[in-house]
Design a protein around this motif. Structure first.
Motif, short mmCIF file in Angstrom:
data_model
loop_
_atom_site.label_atom_id
_atom_site.label_comp_id
_atom_site.label_asym_id
_atom_site.label_seq_id
_atom_site.Cartn_x
_atom_site.Cartn_y
_atom_site.Cartn_z
N ASP A 153 0.86 -1.19 0.00
CA ASP A 153 0.00 0.00 0.00
C ASP A 153 0.90 1.24 0.00
OD1 ASP A 153 -1.71 2.12 0.58
OD2 ASP A 153 -2.94 0.92 1.95
N ASP A 154 1.07 1.83 -1.18
CA ASP A 154 1.99 2.96 -1.32
C ASP A 154 1.59 4.17 -0.49
OD1 ASP A 154 3.60 1.53 -3.05
OD2 ASP A 154 2.64 2.33 -4.85
N GLN A 155 0.31 4.51 -0.47
CA GLN A 155 -0.12 5.68 0.29
C GLN A 155 0.06 5.45 1.79
OE1 GLN A 155 -1.01 8.80 -0.85
NE2 GLN A 155 -0.75 9.25 1.33
N ALA A 156 -0.30 4.27 2.25
CA ALA A 156 -0.12 3.95 3.68
C ALA A 156 1.36 3.97 4.04
CB ALA A 156 -0.73 2.60 4.00
N LEU A 157 2.21 3.53 3.12
CA LEU A 157 3.65 3.54 3.36
C LEU A 157 4.17 4.96 3.48
CD1 LEU A 157 6.26 1.95 3.69
CD2 LEU A 157 6.47 1.94 1.19
N ARG A 158 3.74 5.84 2.58
CA ARG A 158 4.15 7.26 2.67
C ARG A 158 3.70 7.87 4.00
NH1 ARG A 158 3.15 7.10 -2.89
NH2 ARG A 158 0.98 7.67 -2.62
N ASP A 159 2.46 7.59 4.38
CA ASP A 159 1.93 8.14 5.63
C ASP A 159 2.70 7.60 6.84
OD1 ASP A 159 0.05 9.47 4.10
OD2 ASP A 159 -1.57 8.06 4.55
N ALA A 160 3.00 6.30 6.82
CA ALA A 160 3.71 5.70 7.94
C ALA A 160 5.13 6.23 8.04
CB ALA A 160 3.72 4.18 7.79
N ARG A 161 5.79 6.36 6.91
CA ARG A 161 7.17 6.89 6.94
C ARG A 161 7.18 8.34 7.39
NH1 ARG A 161 9.85 3.74 1.81
NH2 ARG A 161 10.31 1.87 3.00
N SER A 162 6.16 9.08 7.04
CA SER A 162 6.04 10.47 7.51
C SER A 162 5.88 10.48 9.03
CB SER A 162 4.87 11.16 6.84
OG SER A 162 4.69 12.45 7.35
N ALA A 163 5.08 9.55 9.55
CA ALA A 163 4.88 9.47 11.00
C ALA A 163 6.17 9.07 11.71
CB ALA A 163 3.76 8.47 11.31
N VAL A 164 6.94 8.18 11.10
CA VAL A 164 8.24 7.80 11.68
C VAL A 164 9.16 9.01 11.72
CG1 VAL A 164 10.33 6.44 11.31
CG2 VAL A 164 8.09 5.36 11.04
N ARG A 165 9.21 9.77 10.62
CA ARG A 165 10.06 10.96 10.56
C ARG A 165 9.64 11.97 11.64
NH1 ARG A 165 9.32 12.20 5.64
NH2 ARG A 165 7.65 13.69 6.02
N THR A 166 8.34 12.18 11.77
CA THR A 166 7.84 13.12 12.78
C THR A 166 8.24 12.68 14.18
OG1 THR A 166 5.99 13.75 11.37
CG2 THR A 166 5.75 14.17 13.72
N ALA A 167 8.11 11.39 14.46
CA ALA A 167 8.48 10.88 15.78
C ALA A 167 9.96 11.04 16.03
CB ALA A 167 8.08 9.41 15.89
N LYS A 168 10.79 10.73 15.04
CA LYS A 168 12.24 10.85 15.21
C LYS A 168 12.65 12.31 15.44
CE LYS A 168 13.77 6.68 12.93
NZ LYS A 168 14.96 6.16 13.53
N GLU A 169 12.00 13.22 14.73
CA GLU A 169 12.31 14.64 14.93
C GLU A 169 11.91 15.07 16.33
OE1 GLU A 169 10.38 16.63 11.70
OE2 GLU A 169 11.92 16.04 10.26
N ALA A 170 10.77 14.58 16.80
CA ALA A 170 10.31 14.94 18.15
C ALA A 170 11.25 14.39 19.22
CB ALA A 170 8.89 14.41 18.38
N LEU A 171 11.87 13.24 18.94
CA LEU A 171 12.81 12.65 19.88
C LEU A 171 14.21 13.23 19.77
CD1 LEU A 171 11.71 8.93 19.49
CD2 LEU A 171 11.44 10.35 21.53
N GLY A 172 14.43 14.08 18.78
CA GLY A 172 15.75 14.68 18.59
C GLY A 172 16.70 13.82 17.78
N GLU A 173 16.19 12.75 17.16
CA GLU A 173 17.04 11.87 16.36
C GLU A 173 17.23 12.39 14.94
OE1 GLU A 173 15.60 7.87 16.46
OE2 GLU A 173 15.34 7.90 18.62
N ARG A 174 16.39 13.26 14.50
CA ARG A 174 16.47 13.85 13.16
C ARG A 174 16.29 15.36 13.28
NH1 ARG A 174 17.87 9.40 12.20
NH2 ARG A 174 17.15 7.95 10.62
N GLY A 175 16.61 16.04 12.22
CA GLY A 175 16.45 17.49 12.23
C GLY A 175 17.72 18.17 12.69
N PRO A 176 17.63 19.45 12.92
CA PRO A 176 18.82 20.19 13.34
C PRO A 176 19.27 19.77 14.74
CG PRO A 176 16.88 21.59 13.43
CD PRO A 176 16.46 20.30 12.80
N PRO A 177 20.57 19.84 15.00
CA PRO A 177 21.06 19.48 16.33
C PRO A 177 20.44 20.38 17.40
CG PRO A 177 22.89 19.80 14.80
CD PRO A 177 21.65 20.22 14.10
N TRP A 178 20.12 19.78 18.52
CA TRP A 178 19.53 20.55 19.61
C TRP A 178 20.55 20.86 20.70
CZ3 TRP A 178 20.14 17.52 23.86
CH2 TRP A 178 20.21 16.15 23.65
N TRP A 179 21.80 20.46 20.46
CA TRP A 179 22.85 20.71 21.44
C TRP A 179 23.90 21.62 20.82
CZ3 TRP A 179 22.09 16.38 18.64
CH2 TRP A 179 23.11 16.01 17.76
#
Length: 68
Positions: free
Chosen positions: A15-41
């Motif tokens: 399911d391509d659409q579900a995969l895009r949505d799920a990967r977006s959710a993973v990216r959002t979670a990782k950014e919220a945890l500080g694992e992705r995005g700009p350094p916070w330190w």
């Protein structure tokens, strides 16, 4: 982990659409945890991420690893 499970489920269902949505959710979670995005330190250290160890200040340490 729910987002990661959603990726697995979407892959199994081809399911391509579900995969895009799920990967977006993973990216959002990782950014919220500080694992992705700009350094916070700001420790002032040089960023050697994605650099070969032999081209960094860790070159001597890396060389010694092969000597044991």
């Amino acid at each position: 982990m729910n987002a990661r499970r959603a990726v697995r489920s979407a892959l199994r269902k081809y399911d391509d659409q579900a995969l895009r949505d799920a990967r977006s959710a993973v990216r959002t979670a990782k950014e919220a945890l500080g694992e992705r995005g700009p350094p916070w330190w700001t420790d002032g250290a040089v960023d050697v991420n994605r650099t070969m160890a032999v081209n960094t200040v860790y070159a001597d340490w890396y060389k010694r690893l092969g000597e044991t």
